[in-house]
Design a protein around this motif. Structure first.
Motif, PDB file in Angstrom:
ATOM      1  N   ARG A   1       3.091  -5.225   3.035  1.00  0.00           N
ATOM      2  CA  ARG A   1       3.079  -4.812   4.442  1.00  0.00           C
ATOM      3  C   ARG A   1       1.969  -5.497   5.236  1.00  0.00           C
ATOM      4  O   ARG A   1       1.720  -5.158   6.387  1.00  0.00           O
ATOM      5  CB  ARG A   1       2.916  -3.281   4.524  1.00  0.00           C
ATOM      6  CG  ARG A   1       4.122  -2.522   3.994  1.00  0.00           C
ATOM      7  CD  ARG A   1       3.968  -1.024   4.125  1.00  0.00           C
ATOM      8  NE  ARG A   1       3.180  -0.435   3.068  1.00  0.00           N
ATOM      9  CZ  ARG A   1       3.619  -0.140   1.850  1.00  0.00           C
ATOM     10  NH1 ARG A   1       4.874  -0.378   1.545  1.00  0.00           N
ATOM     11  NH2 ARG A   1       2.824   0.396   0.943  1.00  0.00           N
TER      12      ARG A   1
ATOM     13  N   LEU B   1      -1.905   5.575  -0.716  1.00  0.00           N
ATOM     14  CA  LEU B   1      -3.070   6.417  -0.990  1.00  0.00           C
ATOM     15  C   LEU B   1      -3.074   7.676  -0.138  1.00  0.00           C
ATOM     16  O   LEU B   1      -3.446   8.752  -0.605  1.00  0.00           O
ATOM     17  CB  LEU B   1      -4.370   5.640  -0.718  1.00  0.00           C
ATOM     18  CG  LEU B   1      -4.534   4.276  -1.367  1.00  0.00           C
ATOM     19  CD1 LEU B   1      -5.909   3.704  -1.061  1.00  0.00           C
ATOM     20  CD2 LEU B   1      -4.347   4.390  -2.858  1.00  0.00           C
TER      21      LEU B   1
ATOM     22  N   SER C   1       2.318   8.572   5.133  1.00  0.00           N
ATOM     23  CA  SER C   1       3.730   8.312   4.819  1.00  0.00           C
ATOM     24  C   SER C   1       3.906   7.503   3.546  1.00  0.00           C
ATOM     25  O   SER C   1       5.015   7.375   3.037  1.00  0.00           O
ATOM     26  CB  SER C   1       4.410   7.618   6.000  1.00  0.00           C
ATOM     27  OG  SER C   1       3.748   6.408   6.277  1.00  0.00           O
TER      28      SER C   1
ATOM     29  N   TYR D   1      -9.610  -9.233   6.481  1.00  0.00           N
ATOM     30  CA  TYR D   1      -9.595  -7.895   5.867  1.00  0.00           C
ATOM     31  C   TYR D   1     -10.981  -7.556   5.302  1.00  0.00           C
ATOM     32  O   TYR D   1     -11.480  -6.440   5.491  1.00  0.00           O
ATOM     33  CB  TYR D   1      -8.522  -7.864   4.775  1.00  0.00           C
ATOM     34  CG  TYR D   1      -8.379  -6.530   4.080  1.00  0.00           C
ATOM     35  CD1 TYR D   1      -7.850  -5.420   4.746  1.00  0.00           C
ATOM     36  CD2 TYR D   1      -8.754  -6.376   2.744  1.00  0.00           C
ATOM     37  CE1 TYR D   1      -7.714  -4.199   4.095  1.00  0.00           C
ATOM     38  CE2 TYR D   1      -8.622  -5.153   2.095  1.00  0.00           C
ATOM     39  CZ  TYR D   1      -8.100  -4.075   2.776  1.00  0.00           C
ATOM     40  OH  TYR D   1      -7.973  -2.856   2.137  1.00  0.00           O
TER      41      TYR D   1
ATOM     42  N   ILE E   1      -4.929  -1.145  -5.945  1.00  0.00           N
ATOM     43  CA  ILE E   1      -4.156   0.046  -6.346  1.00  0.00           C
ATOM     44  C   ILE E   1      -2.666  -0.256  -6.101  1.00  0.00           C
ATOM     45  O   ILE E   1      -2.326  -0.905  -5.116  1.00  0.00           O
ATOM     46  CB  ILE E   1      -4.535   1.292  -5.488  1.00  0.00           C
ATOM     47  CG1 ILE E   1      -6.048   1.415  -5.286  1.00  0.00           C
ATOM     48  CG2 ILE E   1      -3.925   2.563  -6.059  1.00  0.00           C
ATOM     49  CD1 ILE E   1      -6.840   1.925  -6.434  1.00  0.00           C
TER      50      ILE E   1
ATOM     51  N   ARG F   1       3.103   7.079  11.525  1.00  0.00           N
ATOM     52  CA  ARG F   1       4.205   6.832  12.463  1.00  0.00           C
ATOM     53  C   ARG F   1       5.515   7.305  11.840  1.00  0.00           C
ATOM     54  O   ARG F   1       6.340   7.916  12.499  1.00  0.00           O
ATOM     55  CB  ARG F   1       4.269   5.334  12.807  1.00  0.00           C
ATOM     56  CG  ARG F   1       3.074   4.861  13.627  1.00  0.00           C
ATOM     57  CD  ARG F   1       2.997   3.356  13.681  1.00  0.00           C
ATOM     58  NE  ARG F   1       2.950   2.793  12.332  1.00  0.00           N
ATOM     59  CZ  ARG F   1       2.904   1.504  12.055  1.00  0.00           C
ATOM     60  NH1 ARG F   1       2.915   0.624  13.033  1.00  0.00           N
ATOM     61  NH2 ARG F   1       2.853   1.077  10.810  1.00  0.00           N
ATOM     62  N   ARG F   2       5.703   7.018  10.541  1.00  0.00           N
ATOM     63  CA  ARG F   2       6.916   7.476   9.844  1.00  0.00           C
ATOM     64  C   ARG F   2       6.609   8.815   9.182  1.00  0.00           C
ATOM     65  O   ARG F   2       5.501   9.037   8.695  1.00  0.00           O
ATOM     66  CB  ARG F   2       7.313   6.485   8.740  1.00  0.00           C
ATOM     67  CG  ARG F   2       7.821   5.150   9.240  1.00  0.00           C
ATOM     68  CD  ARG F   2       7.863   4.152   8.091  1.00  0.00           C
ATOM     69  NE  ARG F   2       6.537   3.875   7.569  1.00  0.00           N
ATOM     70  CZ  ARG F   2       6.239   3.723   6.271  1.00  0.00           C
ATOM     71  NH1 ARG F   2       7.176   3.815   5.362  1.00  0.00           N
ATOM     72  NH2 ARG F   2       5.009   3.477   5.890  1.00  0.00           N
TER      73      ARG F   2
ATOM     74  N   THR G   1       0.333   0.246  -4.529  1.00  0.00           N
ATOM     75  CA  THR G   1       0.973   0.977  -3.410  1.00  0.00           C
ATOM     76  C   THR G   1       1.996   0.117  -2.663  1.00  0.00           C
ATOM     77  O   THR G   1       2.662   0.614  -1.756  1.00  0.00           O
ATOM     78  CB  THR G   1      -0.075   1.434  -2.367  1.00  0.00           C
ATOM     79  OG1 THR G   1      -0.683   0.270  -1.809  1.00  0.00           O
ATOM     80  CG2 THR G   1      -1.121   2.343  -2.951  1.00  0.00           C
TER      81      THR G   1
ATOM     82  N   ASN H   1      -7.778   6.922   6.448  1.00  0.00           N
ATOM     83  CA  ASN H   1      -7.178   6.138   5.366  1.00  0.00           C
ATOM     84  C   ASN H   1      -6.252   5.032   5.863  1.00  0.00           C
ATOM     85  O   ASN H   1      -6.202   3.958   5.264  1.00  0.00           O
ATOM     86  CB  ASN H   1      -6.407   7.096   4.445  1.00  0.00           C
ATOM     87  CG  ASN H   1      -5.399   6.372   3.585  1.00  0.00           C
ATOM     88  OD1 ASN H   1      -5.760   5.700   2.622  1.00  0.00           O
ATOM     89  ND2 ASN H   1      -4.120   6.460   3.950  1.00  0.00           N
TER      90      ASN H   1
HETATM   91  N1  NAP Z   1      -3.692  -0.518  -2.047  1.00  0.00           N
HETATM   92  C1  NAP Z   1      -4.818  -1.103  -2.320  1.00  0.00           C
HETATM   93  O1  NAP Z   1      -4.912  -1.917  -3.253  1.00  0.00           O
HETATM   94  C2  NAP Z   1      -6.066  -0.802  -1.495  1.00  0.00           C
HETATM   95  C3  NAP Z   1      -7.300  -1.218  -1.993  1.00  0.00           C
HETATM   96  C4  NAP Z   1      -8.439  -0.940  -1.262  1.00  0.00           C
HETATM   97  C5  NAP Z   1      -8.350  -0.263  -0.058  1.00  0.00           C
HETATM   98  N2  NAP Z   1      -7.126   0.116   0.408  1.00  0.00           N
HETATM   99  C6  NAP Z   1      -7.089   0.822   1.694  1.00  0.00           C
HETATM  100  O2  NAP Z   1      -6.461   2.069   1.503  1.00  0.00           O
HETATM  101  C7  NAP Z   1      -5.797   2.479   2.698  1.00  0.00           C
HETATM  102  C8  NAP Z   1      -4.356   2.849   2.393  1.00  0.00           C
HETATM  103  O3  NAP Z   1      -3.693   1.721   1.835  1.00  0.00           O
HETATM  104  P1  NAP Z   1      -2.325   1.854   1.044  1.00  0.00           P
HETATM  105  O4  NAP Z   1      -2.418   0.903  -0.093  1.00  0.00           O
HETATM  106  O5  NAP Z   1      -1.995   3.266   0.790  1.00  0.00           O
HETATM  107  O6  NAP Z   1      -1.339   1.231   2.107  1.00  0.00           O
HETATM  108  P2  NAP Z   1       0.144   1.662   2.568  1.00  0.00           P
HETATM  109  O7  NAP Z   1       0.911   2.223   1.401  1.00  0.00           O
HETATM  110  O8  NAP Z   1       0.686   0.485   3.287  1.00  0.00           O
HETATM  111  O9  NAP Z   1      -0.126   2.860   3.569  1.00  0.00           O
HETATM  112  C9  NAP Z   1      -0.655   2.635   4.848  1.00  0.00           C
HETATM  113  C10 NAP Z   1      -0.501   3.913   5.655  1.00  0.00           C
HETATM  114  O10 NAP Z   1      -1.069   3.660   6.941  1.00  0.00           O
HETATM  115  C11 NAP Z   1      -0.155   4.094   7.934  1.00  0.00           C
HETATM  116  N3  NAP Z   1      -0.268   3.291   9.139  1.00  0.00           N
HETATM  117  C12 NAP Z   1      -0.176   1.943   9.248  1.00  0.00           C
HETATM  118  N4  NAP Z   1      -0.289   1.578  10.528  1.00  0.00           N
HETATM  119  C13 NAP Z   1      -0.446   2.721  11.246  1.00  0.00           C
HETATM  120  C14 NAP Z   1      -0.604   3.007  12.622  1.00  0.00           C
HETATM  121  N5  NAP Z   1      -0.633   2.023  13.544  1.00  0.00           N
HETATM  122  N6  NAP Z   1      -0.739   4.297  13.014  1.00  0.00           N
HETATM  123  C15 NAP Z   1      -0.678   5.301  12.107  1.00  0.00           C
HETATM  124  N7  NAP Z   1      -0.566   5.091  10.785  1.00  0.00           N
HETATM  125  C16 NAP Z   1      -0.435   3.826  10.370  1.00  0.00           C
HETATM  126  C17 NAP Z   1       1.218   3.908   7.302  1.00  0.00           C
HETATM  127  O11 NAP Z   1       2.126   4.810   7.895  1.00  0.00           O
HETATM  128  P3  NAP Z   1       3.241   4.415   8.996  1.00  0.00           P
HETATM  129  O12 NAP Z   1       3.671   3.006   8.711  1.00  0.00           O
HETATM  130  O13 NAP Z   1       4.281   5.447   8.783  1.00  0.00           O
HETATM  131  O14 NAP Z   1       2.550   4.574  10.295  1.00  0.00           O
HETATM  132  C18 NAP Z   1       0.952   4.317   5.860  1.00  0.00           C
HETATM  133  O15 NAP Z   1       1.102   5.708   5.708  1.00  0.00           O
HETATM  134  C19 NAP Z   1      -5.943   1.301   3.670  1.00  0.00           C
HETATM  135  O16 NAP Z   1      -7.009   1.533   4.542  1.00  0.00           O
HETATM  136  C20 NAP Z   1      -6.256   0.135   2.743  1.00  0.00           C
HETATM  137  O17 NAP Z   1      -6.985  -0.871   3.407  1.00  0.00           O
HETATM  138  C21 NAP Z   1      -5.985  -0.134  -0.282  1.00  0.00           C
END
Ligand code: NAP
Length: 249
Positions: free
Chosen positions: A182, A17, A14, A142, A175, A37-38, A177, A78
């Motif tokens: 959140r 990444l 949703s 984390y 990255i 979820r969304r 995002t 992810n």
């Molecule tokens: N952004 C960064 O800088 C970064 C760096 C290194 C690693 N990462 C990793 O990359 C991944 C994605 O991060 P992001 O930056 O894209 O974060 P994000 O934009 O907050 O996206 C998180 C996603 O996870 C879903 N999610 C959260 N809780 C959930 C649940 N209980 N059940 C199902 N889906 C759930 C959310 O969807 P809903 O809320 O709709 O469920 C959303 O689509 C994560 O594992 C993060 O640790 C991110």
């Protein structure tokens, strides 16, 4: 179906990444089953509304994939969230919730989908983090969860090698995002050098290429692995001093 066209399940589609990876895999002609979820605002091949921390929802995901597709080539674990608090500040309930989503959910979902992945000689792609390879104060929970994800990937990869299931661990740096907004915890996140410069689309393309090449362990950007080694092994004292200042400890 064209043999080059794969069926890929991506969690967390949703936003961020997951959304970027879903767009990237779709653009290359693959079938993308998204989980979140969304609802995602792109036209996925199929969307499953699920809370990955709930076992009945994970069972629903597996049943849906079996019933509607009967096949799976790639699982991308992810979905995840962050935590910005010292160990002292972090309530136990938040620590457990973080591990539920970031570690236990991908492990449980992977185990349930292994029979399908074995049939296809498919892939498991786990999104860990550079934070799992470096000690970042105020992100200890984390870091621990993502280090566990990386170890899950590396050991799983060896265990499944003879059964021709490929496992890829991706450790991205920061990255853009909105991920921090959140996260658990209330510590303001300081700007770190080079942060804010990477788009989710670039990472998505990088993950896609690493998956196609059947790589097993990558950091993004690639040069980051040298920076992590430098900070850990060459200048740990300076790294600690800078961290204390950045995080106002
Ligand atoms: N952004 C960064 O800088 C970064 C760096 C290194 C690693 N990462 C990793 O990359 C991944 C994605 O991060 P992001 O930056 O894209 O974060 P994000 O934009 O907050 O996206 C998180 C996603 O996870 C879903 N999610 C959260 N809780 C959930 C649940 N209980 N059940 C199902 N889906 C759930 C959310 O969807 P809903 O809320 O709709 O469920 C959303 O689509 C994560 O594992 C993060 O640790 C991110």
């Amino acid at each position: 179906m064209d043999k080059s066209q794969k069926i890929v399940l991506i969690t967390g589609v949703s936003s961020g990444l997951g959304l970027a990876m879903a767009k990237c895999f779709l653009a290359h002609g693959h079938t993308v089953i998204g989980v979140s979820r969304r609802r995602s605002d792109i036209a996925l091949s199929h969307w499953i509304q699920a809370d990955l921390t709930q076992d009945p929802d994970r069972v629903k995901i597996v049943r849906t994939v079996e019933a509607q597709f009967g096949h799976l080539d790639c699982l991308v674990n992810n979905a995840g969230m962050g935590s910005y608090a010292t160990w002292e500040e972090l309530p136990e309930a938040e620590l457990r919730a973080l591990f539920e989503l970031d570690f236990f959910a991908p492990v449980a979902l992977t185990k349930k989908l292994l029979p399908l992945l074995e049939k296809s000689h498919g892939s498991v792609v786990n999104i860990s983090s550079a934070a799992g390879r470096l000690w970042v104060p105020c992100m200890g929970a984390y870091c621990a969860a993502k280090a566990a994800v990386a170890m899950f990937s590396n050991t799983l990869g060896i265990e499944l090698a003879k059964r021709k299931i490929h496992v890829l661990d991706v450790a991205p740096g920061q990255i853009n995002t909105g991920f921090s907004s959140r996260a658990f915890g209330h510590r303001p996140v300081p700007d770190s050098p080079g942060s804010g410069s990477t788009s989710p689309e670039k990472l998505a393309n990088f993950v896609y290429c690493a998956w196609r090449k059947k790589q097993t362990r990558v950091t993004y950007p690639s040069m980051l692995k040298y920076a992590l080694f430098f900070l850990r092994a060459i200048i740990p004292g300076i790294y600690q001093k800078v961290s204390l200042k950045l995080w106002k400890l």
